[in-house]
Design a protein around this motif. Sequence first.
Motif, PDB file in Angstrom:
ATOM      1  N   TRP A  38       0.837  -1.189   0.000  1.00 14.26           N
ATOM      2  CA  TRP A  38       0.000   0.000   0.000  1.00 14.26           C
ATOM      3  C   TRP A  38       0.875   1.243   0.000  1.00 14.26           C
ATOM      4  N   TRP A  39       0.446   2.252  -0.756  1.00 18.67           N
ATOM      5  CA  TRP A  39       1.143   3.541  -0.790  1.00 18.67           C
ATOM      6  C   TRP A  39       0.118   4.663  -0.714  1.00 18.67           C
ATOM      7  N   ALA A  40       0.560   5.813  -0.221  1.00 18.82           N
ATOM      8  CA  ALA A  40      -0.268   7.011  -0.200  1.00 18.82           C
ATOM      9  C   ALA A  40       0.620   8.229  -0.393  1.00 18.82           C
ATOM     10  N   ASP A  41       0.009   9.350  -0.756  1.00 21.70           N
ATOM     11  CA  ASP A  41       0.803  10.565  -0.931  1.00 21.70           C
ATOM     12  C   ASP A  41       1.310  11.082   0.412  1.00 21.70           C
ATOM     13  N   ARG A  42       0.612  10.715   1.500  1.00 21.16           N
ATOM     14  CA  ARG A  42       1.059  11.075   2.843  1.00 21.16           C
ATOM     15  C   ARG A  42       0.404  10.111   3.820  1.00 21.16           C
ATOM     16  N   ALA A  43       1.041   9.916   4.962  1.00 16.18           N
ATOM     17  CA  ALA A  43       0.569   8.914   5.917  1.00 16.18           C
ATOM     18  C   ALA A  43      -0.685   9.364   6.655  1.00 16.18           C
ATOM     19  N   ILE A  44      -0.801  10.655   6.933  1.00 18.58           N
ATOM     20  CA  ILE A  44      -1.952  11.185   7.653  1.00 18.58           C
ATOM     21  C   ILE A  44      -2.901  11.859   6.669  1.00 18.58           C
ATOM     22  N   THR A  64      -4.200  14.699  -8.646  1.00 18.50           N
ATOM     23  CA  THR A  64      -3.338  15.878  -8.573  1.00 18.50           C
ATOM     24  C   THR A  64      -2.431  15.855  -7.346  1.00 18.50           C
ATOM     25  N   ALA A  65      -2.671  14.918  -6.428  1.00 23.05           N
ATOM     26  CA  ALA A  65      -1.801  14.783  -5.260  1.00 23.05           C
ATOM     27  C   ALA A  65      -0.515  14.035  -5.595  1.00 23.05           C
ATOM     28  N   LEU A  66      -0.414  13.498  -6.808  1.00 20.14           N
ATOM     29  CA  LEU A  66       0.725  12.674  -7.195  1.00 20.14           C
ATOM     30  C   LEU A  66       1.449  13.285  -8.389  1.00 20.14           C
ATOM     31  N   ALA A  67       2.766  13.107  -8.429  1.00 21.26           N
ATOM     32  CA  ALA A  67       3.575  13.438  -9.599  1.00 21.26           C
ATOM     33  C   ALA A  67       3.763  12.169 -10.426  1.00 21.26           C
ATOM     34  N   ALA A  72       6.234   5.423 -11.149  1.00 21.91           N
ATOM     35  CA  ALA A  72       7.300   4.699 -11.865  1.00 21.91           C
ATOM     36  C   ALA A  72       7.468   3.248 -11.420  1.00 21.91           C
ATOM     37  N   PRO A  73       7.310   2.917 -10.127  1.00 21.66           N
ATOM     38  CA  PRO A  73       7.476   1.504  -9.731  1.00 21.66           C
ATOM     39  C   PRO A  73       6.426   0.569 -10.317  1.00 21.66           C
ATOM     40  N   PHE A  74       5.378   1.115 -10.940  1.00 23.84           N
ATOM     41  CA  PHE A  74       4.272   0.282 -11.383  1.00 23.84           C
ATOM     42  C   PHE A  74       4.272   0.056 -12.892  1.00 23.84           C
ATOM     43  N   ALA A  75       5.461  -0.021 -13.480  1.00 21.67           N
ATOM     44  CA  ALA A  75       5.573  -0.415 -14.884  1.00 21.67           C
ATOM     45  C   ALA A  75       5.089  -1.849 -15.041  1.00 21.67           C
ATOM     46  N   ALA A  76       4.494  -2.138 -16.204  1.00 27.33           N
ATOM     47  CA  ALA A  76       3.998  -3.485 -16.526  1.00 27.33           C
ATOM     48  C   ALA A  76       2.990  -3.971 -15.492  1.00 27.33           C
TER      49      ALA A  76
END
Length: 258
Positions: A38-44, A64-67, A72-76
């Motif tokens: 799991w990932w998020a733009d911020r923990a809180i 818009t919260a992400l660049a 990039a880690p989610f190629a393929a």
Amino acid sequence: MIELSPDQLPALSPWFASDYPGAKTPAEHALASGAGRWWADRAIDPRALAVACADHLLLRGEPTALAPIALAPFAAHHVQAPARFLPLLGSAFDLLVPWERMAYVHRVPMSPPRPPHGVTVRRLTPADVAALTELAADMAWVHASWGGPTGLAASGHGWAAFQKDRILAVACTYFRGTTFEDIACVTVPEHRRRRLALACVTALCQDIAARGHTPSWTCSRDNRPSRLLAWTAGFRLEHEYVHYLTGQPARRVAGLIA
């Protein structure tokens, strides 16, 4: 993005409101099985959330919260995301291929067909790790959502057709949710058209129903053999959707990584 630990995960309900097959089942499975990340733009109070399990990725929240470099880690990967994420995905990868999908729900209970002479259809157990490991490389995806052969064998969520100690076909819950269990199935090429997959799938469907869940099935619109197997096993079309196969990071994103 920041990778979240299990104790940091937000409640799923606000992020995955829809309950049609495939909408949130991968996220629920990733949470319950421990095989996802799991990932998020911020923990809180995150504004954007990403859930990855096997090669599937769910994106929710505010793009818009992400660049672009955050993806990039989610190629393929096979990405399910609202349409508002498409500009971000298009900026992040050099290729973005739409993939029309069909989602089925089990509606017609079936009895497993009798297997051919010398073939036994039964539930996988932890003792079957070696047999799962021996599947050809292009079939190994079937246990990816459980973290590999050991995870699937120990899960109690797989059925296989065996000839002595060799697996000829296997069907398993690929993503287990609180409502739906989405099924995956593979058959060794030289043993196709023997109704082995059908025997495994119907036995698994009985298992899923006994757990109080509903079997579901998702496949590409172009995958006619999969659609035919689903129909024969008692699945009926519920809805259609599109997910996207990502390529490699776009050149300017790759330059930032380097």
